[in-house]
Design a protein around this motif. Structure first.
Motif, PDB file in Angstrom:
ATOM      1  N   ASP A 120       0.829  -1.215   0.000  1.00  0.00           N
ATOM      2  CA  ASP A 120       0.000   0.000   0.000  1.00  0.00           C
ATOM      3  C   ASP A 120       0.856   1.254   0.000  1.00  0.00           C
ATOM      4  O   ASP A 120       0.593   2.203  -0.756  1.00  0.00           O
ATOM      5  N   LEU A 121       1.873   1.287   0.864  1.00  0.00           N
ATOM      6  CA  LEU A 121       2.759   2.450   0.908  1.00  0.00           C
ATOM      7  C   LEU A 121       3.523   2.591  -0.401  1.00  0.00           C
ATOM      8  O   LEU A 121       3.688   3.705  -0.924  1.00  0.00           O
ATOM      9  N   GLY A 122       3.983   1.470  -0.948  1.00  0.00           N
ATOM     10  CA  GLY A 122       4.688   1.505  -2.215  1.00  0.00           C
ATOM     11  C   GLY A 122       3.826   2.071  -3.314  1.00  0.00           C
ATOM     12  O   GLY A 122       4.268   2.911  -4.108  1.00  0.00           O
ATOM     13  N   LEU A 123       2.565   1.633  -3.367  1.00  0.00           N
ATOM     14  CA  LEU A 123       1.643   2.122  -4.396  1.00  0.00           C
ATOM     15  C   LEU A 123       1.402   3.620  -4.226  1.00  0.00           C
ATOM     16  O   LEU A 123       1.329   4.361  -5.215  1.00  0.00           O
ATOM     17  N   GLN A 124       1.286   4.058  -2.988  1.00  0.00           N
ATOM     18  CA  GLN A 124       1.094   5.490  -2.733  1.00  0.00           C
ATOM     19  C   GLN A 124       2.270   6.298  -3.257  1.00  0.00           C
ATOM     20  O   GLN A 124       2.093   7.318  -3.941  1.00  0.00           O
ATOM     21  N   LYS A 125       3.473   5.851  -2.956  1.00  0.00           N
ATOM     22  CA  LYS A 125       4.665   6.578  -3.406  1.00  0.00           C
ATOM     23  C   LYS A 125       4.814   6.534  -4.920  1.00  0.00           C
ATOM     24  O   LYS A 125       5.209   7.518  -5.555  1.00  0.00           O
ATOM     25  N   LEU A 126       4.476   5.402  -5.514  1.00  0.00           N
ATOM     26  CA  LEU A 126       4.566   5.286  -6.968  1.00  0.00           C
ATOM     27  C   LEU A 126       3.546   6.192  -7.653  1.00  0.00           C
ATOM     28  O   LEU A 126       3.843   6.788  -8.692  1.00  0.00           O
ATOM     29  N   ASN A 127       2.377   6.299  -7.080  1.00  0.00           N
ATOM     30  CA  ASN A 127       1.378   7.204  -7.648  1.00  0.00           C
ATOM     31  C   ASN A 127       1.819   8.657  -7.546  1.00  0.00           C
ATOM     32  O   ASN A 127       1.572   9.458  -8.458  1.00  0.00           O
ATOM     33  N   GLU A 128       2.495   9.008  -6.457  1.00  0.00           N
ATOM     34  CA  GLU A 128       3.032  10.365  -6.320  1.00  0.00           C
ATOM     35  C   GLU A 128       4.079  10.632  -7.399  1.00  0.00           C
ATOM     36  O   GLU A 128       4.119  11.711  -7.998  1.00  0.00           O
ATOM     37  N   MET A 129       4.929   9.638  -7.668  1.00  0.00           N
ATOM     38  CA  MET A 129       5.937   9.790  -8.723  1.00  0.00           C
ATOM     39  C   MET A 129       5.270   9.915 -10.088  1.00  0.00           C
ATOM     40  O   MET A 129       5.673  10.738 -10.917  1.00  0.00           O
ATOM     41  N   ARG A 130       4.255   9.096 -10.318  1.00  0.00           N
ATOM     42  CA  ARG A 130       3.553   9.129 -11.606  1.00  0.00           C
ATOM     43  C   ARG A 130       2.868  10.475 -11.805  1.00  0.00           C
ATOM     44  O   ARG A 130       2.884  11.031 -12.912  1.00  0.00           O
ATOM     45  N   GLU A 131       2.295  11.014 -10.749  1.00  0.00           N
ATOM     46  CA  GLU A 131       1.637  12.320 -10.850  1.00  0.00           C
ATOM     47  C   GLU A 131       2.640  13.410 -11.210  1.00  0.00           C
ATOM     48  O   GLU A 131       2.334  14.316 -11.998  1.00  0.00           O
ATOM     49  N   ARG A 132       3.849  13.328 -10.663  1.00  0.00           N
ATOM     50  CA  ARG A 132       4.866  14.320 -10.996  1.00  0.00           C
ATOM     51  C   ARG A 132       5.307  14.167 -12.453  1.00  0.00           C
ATOM     52  O   ARG A 132       5.487  15.167 -13.164  1.00  0.00           O
ATOM     53  N   LEU A 133       5.457  12.947 -12.913  1.00  0.00           N
ATOM     54  CA  LEU A 133       5.788  12.728 -14.325  1.00  0.00           C
ATOM     55  C   LEU A 133       4.699  13.311 -15.223  1.00  0.00           C
ATOM     56  O   LEU A 133       5.000  13.944 -16.245  1.00  0.00           O
ATOM     57  N   ASP A 134       3.446  13.099 -14.843  1.00  0.00           N
ATOM     58  CA  ASP A 134       2.328  13.630 -15.640  1.00  0.00           C
ATOM     59  C   ASP A 134       2.370  15.155 -15.682  1.00  0.00           C
ATOM     60  O   ASP A 134       2.125  15.760 -16.742  1.00  0.00           O
ATOM     61  N   ALA A 135       2.697  15.778 -14.544  1.00  0.00           N
ATOM     62  CA  ALA A 135       2.756  17.246 -14.497  1.00  0.00           C
ATOM     63  C   ALA A 135       3.876  17.781 -15.378  1.00  0.00           C
ATOM     64  O   ALA A 135       3.707  18.787 -16.092  1.00  0.00           O
ATOM     65  N   ILE A 136       5.020  17.092 -15.352  1.00  0.00           N
ATOM     66  CA  ILE A 136       6.136  17.510 -16.199  1.00  0.00           C
ATOM     67  C   ILE A 136       5.790  17.322 -17.671  1.00  0.00           C
ATOM     68  O   ILE A 136       6.123  18.162 -18.521  1.00  0.00           O
ATOM     69  N   GLN A 137       5.099  16.239 -17.975  1.00  0.00           N
ATOM     70  CA  GLN A 137       4.694  16.001 -19.368  1.00  0.00           C
ATOM     71  C   GLN A 137       3.771  17.101 -19.868  1.00  0.00           C
ATOM     72  O   GLN A 137       3.923  17.584 -20.996  1.00  0.00           O
ATOM     73  N   VAL A 138       2.848  17.523 -19.051  1.00  0.00           N
ATOM     74  CA  VAL A 138       1.937  18.610 -19.431  1.00  0.00           C
ATOM     75  C   VAL A 138       2.730  19.891 -19.674  1.00  0.00           C
ATOM     76  O   VAL A 138       2.496  20.614 -20.651  1.00  0.00           O
ATOM     77  N   ALA A 139       3.699  20.167 -18.788  1.00  0.00           N
ATOM     78  CA  ALA A 139       4.531  21.367 -18.959  1.00  0.00           C
ATOM     79  C   ALA A 139       5.335  21.287 -20.252  1.00  0.00           C
ATOM     80  O   ALA A 139       5.450  22.276 -20.992  1.00  0.00           O
ATOM     81  N   GLY A 140       5.869  20.107 -20.562  1.00  0.00           N
ATOM     82  CA  GLY A 140       6.640  19.938 -21.786  1.00  0.00           C
ATOM     83  C   GLY A 140       5.806  20.101 -23.035  1.00  0.00           C
ATOM     84  O   GLY A 140       6.298  20.547 -24.080  1.00  0.00           O
ATOM     85  N   GLN A 141       4.548  19.748 -22.934  1.00  0.00           N
ATOM     86  CA  GLN A 141       3.649  19.878 -24.093  1.00  0.00           C
ATOM     87  C   GLN A 141       3.351  21.340 -24.426  1.00  0.00           C
ATOM     88  O   GLN A 141       2.838  21.630 -25.499  1.00  0.00           O
ATOM     89  N   GLN A 142       3.694  22.226 -23.500  1.00  0.00           N
ATOM     90  CA  GLN A 142       3.476  23.651 -23.746  1.00  0.00           C
ATOM     91  C   GLN A 142       4.633  24.283 -24.531  1.00  0.00           C
ATOM     92  O   GLN A 142       4.523  25.435 -24.972  1.00  0.00           O
ATOM     93  N   PHE A 143       5.731  23.550 -24.702  1.00  0.00           N
ATOM     94  CA  PHE A 143       6.854  24.088 -25.464  1.00  0.00           C
ATOM     95  C   PHE A 143       6.399  24.391 -26.898  1.00  0.00           C
ATOM     96  O   PHE A 143       5.656  23.611 -27.496  1.00  0.00           O
ATOM     97  N   SER A 144       6.890  25.491 -27.448  1.00  0.00           N
ATOM     98  CA  SER A 144       6.538  25.830 -28.830  1.00  0.00           C
ATOM     99  C   SER A 144       7.208  24.877 -29.813  1.00  0.00           C
ATOM    100  O   SER A 144       6.707  24.667 -30.922  1.00  0.00           O
ATOM    101  N   ARG A 145       8.333  24.305 -29.406  1.00  0.00           N
ATOM    102  CA  ARG A 145       9.024  23.333 -30.251  1.00  0.00           C
ATOM    103  C   ARG A 145       9.842  22.404 -29.364  1.00  0.00           C
ATOM    104  O   ARG A 145      10.422  22.836 -28.366  1.00  0.00           O
ATOM    105  N   ARG A 146       9.881  21.149 -29.737  1.00  0.00           N
ATOM    106  CA  ARG A 146      10.613  20.166 -28.937  1.00  0.00           C
ATOM    107  C   ARG A 146      12.045  20.050 -29.453  1.00  0.00           C
ATOM    108  O   ARG A 146      12.261  19.920 -30.666  1.00  0.00           O
TER     109      ARG A 146
END
Length: 270
Positions: A120-146
């Motif tokens: 349970d604790l592992g899943l909680q921590k992994l979900n926190e990591m996944r949420e941060r990856l998702d947030a970074i991905q959204v930020a990267g999608q805002q770049f005008s060019r990759r």
């Protein structure tokens, strides 16, 4: 006979042949179970001094491991097959994971958490990591060019990014110049030539020479590399191998952040 309790069935004397398992067990608060670690362990630093060092990546002190009487030995990569073979022949329980993608890293970390009773604790921590990856991905999608990115894992020969690094590059807002090669599990299948790098003209070069310092000046002076956009614009960066070439928490927590900051800085100059 008394009823069995789950806590009585979990491993209590774990040897970690690579550092991602060590770091993960510390994050789970289960470091008390660790009786031996890799000599390359740096995360957390205290593990290097608290726990006996029993192995390198390719070799292990079998007698020392036997003396520790482990009830579970955990490693990573087919390159540790010989160590695993020797330990199994001694009758020891060994698990060698071979995670290469982000999904496989998440799965491996969850399996380890479950094995020490912290699913349970592992899943909680992994979900926190996944949420941060998702947030970074959204930020990267805002770049005008990759940016086109060449990631160099080693310099002689030149080894391009392994799969999880390639996936982190994508999430962070860049495009790996050698994405197809990253799906090859063997490092020698990811070797690239000067001509191939020049032809793909990366706009950013990221070096992470496992175990030694990345030298931008040396890279810039390679024959023909003056043609490369990243060299012309001085976009040569190092990301410490400790936080990007470890298929575990370090890559998910810090490696991705380092890549994103590099790409974000590049984006601001466009």
């Amino acid at each position: 006979m008394s009823d069995l309790q789950s806590k009585d069935l979990l491993p209590k004397r774990i040897v970690c042949l690579t550092e991602e398992t060590t770091e993960w067990l510390y994050l789970l608060g289960e470091d008390w179970r660790i009786v031996g670690v890799s000599g390359f362990t740096q995360r957390p630093k205290k593990a290097r001094y608290e726990k006996p060092r029993v192995s390198t990546f390719l070799n292990a002190k079998i007698d020392k491991i036997l003396d520790l009487k482990p009830d579970w030995i955990v490693g990573f990569s087919d390159m540790q097959a010989n160590i695993a073979n020797d330990l199994i022949r001694e009758g020891l329980p060994v698990t060698i994971y071979n995670q290469r993608s982000l999904d496989e890293i998440f799965s491996t970390l969850y399996q380890i958490a479950v094995t020490v009773g912290k699913g349970d604790l592992g899943l909680q921590k992994l979900n926190e990591m996944r949420e941060r990856l998702d947030a970074i991905q959204v930020a990267g999608q805002q770049f005008s060019r990759r940016p086109r990115v060449y990631f160099e894992e080693w310099d002689e020969p030149k080894i391009s990014a392994i799969r999880w690094v390639s996936e982190l590059i994508q999430i962070a807002g860049g495009d790996n110049c050698f994405e197809a090669e990253s799906r090859e599990s063997g490092a020698m299948n990811r070797v690239v030539t000067d001509e191939a790098v020049i032809a793909r003209d990366p706009e950013i070069v990221v070096g992470s020479w496992c175990g030694k310092k990345f030298l931008p000046r040396v890279v810039a002076n390679r024959a023909g590399w003056e043609q490369i956009t990243a060299v012309k614009t001085n976009q040569l960066y190092e990301v410490d191998s400790l936080i990007i070439l470890q298929p575990g928490p370090a890559s998910l927590l810090e490696g991705i952040e380092a890549l994103h900051q590099i790409f974000k800085s590049w984006q601001s100059d466009q």
